[in-house]
Design an enzyme around this catalytic site. Structure first.
Site, PDB file in Angstrom:
ATOM      1  N   CYS A 150       0.805  -1.235   0.000  1.00 24.56           N
ATOM      2  CA  CYS A 150       0.000   0.000   0.000  1.00 24.56           C
ATOM      3  C   CYS A 150       0.836   1.283   0.000  1.00 24.56           C
ATOM      4  CB  CYS A 150      -0.972   0.008   1.171  1.00 24.56           C
ATOM      5  SG  CYS A 150      -0.267  -0.531   2.728  1.00 24.56           S
ATOM      6  N   HIS A 242      -2.242   6.628   4.424  1.00 24.93           N
ATOM      7  CA  HIS A 242      -0.806   6.753   4.678  1.00 24.93           C
ATOM      8  C   HIS A 242      -0.344   8.116   4.156  1.00 24.93           C
ATOM      9  CE1 HIS A 242      -0.979   2.621   5.699  1.00 24.93           C
ATOM     10  NE2 HIS A 242      -0.377   2.067   4.657  1.00 24.93           N
TER      11      HIS A 242
HETATM   12  N1  LIG Z   1      -4.713  -3.534   5.284  1.00 22.29           N
HETATM   13  C1  LIG Z   1      -4.152  -2.902   4.247  1.00 22.29           C
HETATM   14  O1  LIG Z   1      -4.220  -1.652   4.154  1.00 22.29           O
HETATM   15  C2  LIG Z   1      -3.418  -3.674   3.174  1.00 22.29           C
HETATM   16  C3  LIG Z   1      -2.932  -2.967   2.086  1.00 22.29           C
HETATM   17  C4  LIG Z   1      -2.248  -3.643   1.056  1.00 22.29           C
HETATM   18  C5  LIG Z   1      -2.066  -5.003   1.140  1.00 22.29           C
HETATM   19  N2  LIG Z   1      -2.539  -5.678   2.233  1.00 22.29           N
HETATM   20  C6  LIG Z   1      -2.334  -7.138   2.243  1.00 22.29           C
HETATM   21  O2  LIG Z   1      -3.614  -7.741   2.054  1.00 22.29           O
HETATM   22  C7  LIG Z   1      -3.691  -8.994   2.752  1.00 22.29           C
HETATM   23  C8  LIG Z   1      -4.870  -8.940   3.728  1.00 22.29           C
HETATM   24  O3  LIG Z   1      -4.635  -7.900   4.677  1.00 22.29           O
HETATM   25  P1  LIG Z   1      -5.741  -7.452   5.739  1.00 22.29           P
HETATM   26  O4  LIG Z   1      -5.254  -6.146   6.255  1.00 22.29           O
HETATM   27  O5  LIG Z   1      -7.087  -7.554   5.145  1.00 22.29           O
HETATM   28  O6  LIG Z   1      -5.570  -8.604   6.868  1.00 22.29           O
HETATM   29  P2  LIG Z   1      -6.611  -9.073   7.986  1.00 22.29           P
HETATM   30  O7  LIG Z   1      -7.552  -7.976   8.342  1.00 22.29           O
HETATM   31  O8  LIG Z   1      -5.772  -9.663   9.065  1.00 22.29           O
HETATM   32  O9  LIG Z   1      -7.457 -10.248   7.275  1.00 22.29           O
HETATM   33  C9  LIG Z   1      -6.903 -11.510   7.012  1.00 22.29           C
HETATM   34  C10 LIG Z   1      -7.906 -12.407   6.319  1.00 22.29           C
HETATM   35  O10 LIG Z   1      -7.266 -13.645   5.995  1.00 22.29           O
HETATM   36  C11 LIG Z   1      -7.965 -14.737   6.619  1.00 22.29           C
HETATM   37  N3  LIG Z   1      -6.998 -15.720   7.137  1.00 22.29           N
HETATM   38  C12 LIG Z   1      -6.099 -15.561   8.149  1.00 22.29           C
HETATM   39  N4  LIG Z   1      -5.407 -16.711   8.327  1.00 22.29           N
HETATM   40  C13 LIG Z   1      -5.894 -17.608   7.429  1.00 22.29           C
HETATM   41  C14 LIG Z   1      -5.606 -18.968   7.135  1.00 22.29           C
HETATM   42  N5  LIG Z   1      -4.667 -19.654   7.814  1.00 22.29           N
HETATM   43  N6  LIG Z   1      -6.303 -19.588   6.141  1.00 22.29           N
HETATM   44  C15 LIG Z   1      -7.243 -18.921   5.434  1.00 22.29           C
HETATM   45  N7  LIG Z   1      -7.587 -17.631   5.683  1.00 22.29           N
HETATM   46  C16 LIG Z   1      -6.900 -16.986   6.670  1.00 22.29           C
HETATM   47  C17 LIG Z   1      -8.746 -14.113   7.755  1.00 22.29           C
HETATM   48  O11 LIG Z   1      -9.866 -14.967   8.033  1.00 22.29           O
HETATM   49  P3  LIG Z   1     -10.490 -15.175   9.513  1.00 22.29           P
HETATM   50  O12 LIG Z   1     -11.362 -13.986   9.765  1.00 22.29           O
HETATM   51  O13 LIG Z   1     -11.252 -16.437   9.367  1.00 22.29           O
HETATM   52  O14 LIG Z   1      -9.333 -15.259  10.463  1.00 22.29           O
HETATM   53  C18 LIG Z   1      -9.131 -12.774   7.150  1.00 22.29           C
HETATM   54  O15 LIG Z   1     -10.240 -12.964   6.293  1.00 22.29           O
HETATM   55  C19 LIG Z   1      -2.325  -9.179   3.451  1.00 22.29           C
HETATM   56  O16 LIG Z   1      -1.477  -9.953   2.634  1.00 22.29           O
HETATM   57  C20 LIG Z   1      -1.806  -7.729   3.536  1.00 22.29           C
HETATM   58  O17 LIG Z   1      -0.391  -7.671   3.613  1.00 22.29           O
HETATM   59  C21 LIG Z   1      -3.213  -5.066   3.244  1.00 22.29           C
END
Ligand SMILES: NC(=O)c1ccc[n+]([C@@H]2O[C@H](COP(=O)([O-])OP(=O)(O)OC[C@H]3O[C@@H](n4cnc5c(N)ncnc54)[C@H](OP(=O)(O)O)[C@@H]3O)[C@@H](O)[C@H]2O)c1
Length: 348
Positions: A150, A242
């Site tokens: 991001c 950000h």
């Molecule tokens: N947040 C941002 O601004 C942002 C920006 C750019 C990129 N990203 C990237 O996007 C991705 C998601 O980020 P996020 O911020 O949305 O994270 P998050 O809020 O922690 O969400 C993680 C998701 O993945 C699922 N998950 C976790 N462990 C798992 C497993 N072992 N098997 C299958 N599903 C699993 C979770 O499901 P449960 O609810 O069932 O645990 C939840 O749906 C990451 O790779 C992150 O680096 C994030």
């Protein structure tokens, strides 16, 4: 086209669910997450923190596990959005791509692999056809394509119009929002009224992904841009958006007005193609107290980055502030725009 979202209960997944409501080309068909959520209704599994209400009907959908068999039991999607954490995303995305699915990934695992596109649709849309080499090389019917970290997306959007002025050096210090760490993210006792001066692997991502994004595609591989880039990344108690302090060297020494004009006139291919999520990608604000995350991160439905305070720098040449919505422009909205680009190019 029907869509499955892996990681649908998380921060990025929720924004995707919300942004895909009423989309003219894509329709959410399967929601998947971990085995903690599988089998539950979406409204029970997702701790909903998106500012808009959970779209009606979506809450009653059953959540699948994030594997091919479980997803196919609940539907027959045409494309996959992966919003999984990087500790598991790599293998799961390969499983879907080798089973024939186009995978649009938000995770870091495959971004720097030489046969995997890393795309900002306004910056390097031509890199998309790298998926043809990937399919051939790996013997897959499907493919994996990625969008950047991001903090990288907004930085590179601001830098790209400056390449014409012989951009040679970049120093960036980020002040990154809490939502960038997902949900539940940073513990409140660490985050509240504080600045955390380290985000694991973030500086490395900014420094390496930028070179691939601004690199040349020679028809088979990306030749990284020759650019010196130094990043310092911090986490600040801001919900979304950000903010980055950026200092650059431009060997052609344009005037400040020429730099602003380069940003103002920049549009990119998505607007020319009329993609549904395309907006003007950059807005420059003249006020000295802008951009601010709370006031400006929703500009252009969260897809426009907001720049300000362009001035001369006594050590490099120019400095400015750059703001982007990390979850929309940096993840969910960016992924949808990329999928629209692939559809417009006939790649899906
Ligand atoms: N947040 C941002 O601004 C942002 C920006 C750019 C990129 N990203 C990237 O996007 C991705 C998601 O980020 P996020 O911020 O949305 O994270 P998050 O809020 O922690 O969400 C993680 C998701 O993945 C699922 N998950 C976790 N462990 C798992 C497993 N072992 N098997 C299958 N599903 C699993 C979770 O499901 P449960 O609810 O069932 O645990 C939840 O749906 C990451 O790779 C992150 O680096 C994030």
């Amino acid at each position: 086209m029907k869509v499955a979202i892996l990681g649908a209960t998380g921060m990025v997944g929720q924004y995707l669910v919300s942004l895909l409501q009423g989309h003219p080309w894509f329709e959410t068909e399967v929601l998947a997450a971990s085995d903690r959520s599988a089998g539950k209704k979406y409204r029970e599994a997702a701790h909903w923190i998106h500012p808009s209400q959970m779209p009606s009907g979506i809450g009653e959908m059953e959540v699948a596990n994030s594997d091919v068999k479980s997803v196919e039991e609940l539907g027959s999607p045409d494309i996959i959005f992966s919003c999984l954490p990087s500790d598991i995303a790599g293998g799961v995305e390969e499983e879907f791509a080798s089973a024939g699915y186009p995978v649009f990934s938000k995770a870091a695992n495959h971004r720097l692999e030489e046969d995997v596109p890393l795309i900002i649709p306004e910056v390097n849309p031509s890199h998309a056809t790298l998926v043809d080499f990937q399919k051939e090389k790996r013997g897959w019917q499907g493919f994996i394509t990625t969008d950047p970290n991001c903090s990288t997306t907004q930085l590179v959007l601001s830098l790209f119009p400056l390449v014409q002025f012989d951009l040679s050096k970049v120093m960036v210090t980020t002040m990154q929002a809490l939502s960038g760490a997902g949900y539940p993210g940073v513990p409140s006792l660490d985050a509240n009224a504080n600045v955390i001066p380290f985000i694991s692997k973030e500086e490395e991502k900014l420094e390496s992904e930028t070179l691939k994004l601004l690199g040349e595609f020679d028809g088979e591989k990306i030749i990284p841009a020759e650019l010196k880039l130094s990043a310092t990344c911090t986490r600040v108690p801001v919900q979304h958006g950000h903010l980055e302090s950026v200092t650059v060297s431009l060997e052609a020494k344009p005037s400040l007005e020429e730099v602003k004009e380069a940003w103002a006139s920049f549009e990119g291919e998505p607007l020319k193609l009329g993609l549904p999520s395309a907006v003007k990608p950059i807005r420059y604000r003249e006020e000295n107290d802008r951009p601010q995350p709370r006031l400006d991160c929703d500009e252009g439905n969260g897809m426009t980055i907001v720049l300000g305070r362009l001035r001369m720098d006594p050590i490099l040449d120019y400095k400015y502030l750059c703001l982007g919505h990390n979850v929309v422009r940096g993840a969910a909205g960016e992924g949808i725009l990329q999928a629209e680009l692939f559809k417009a190019k006939g790649l899906i």
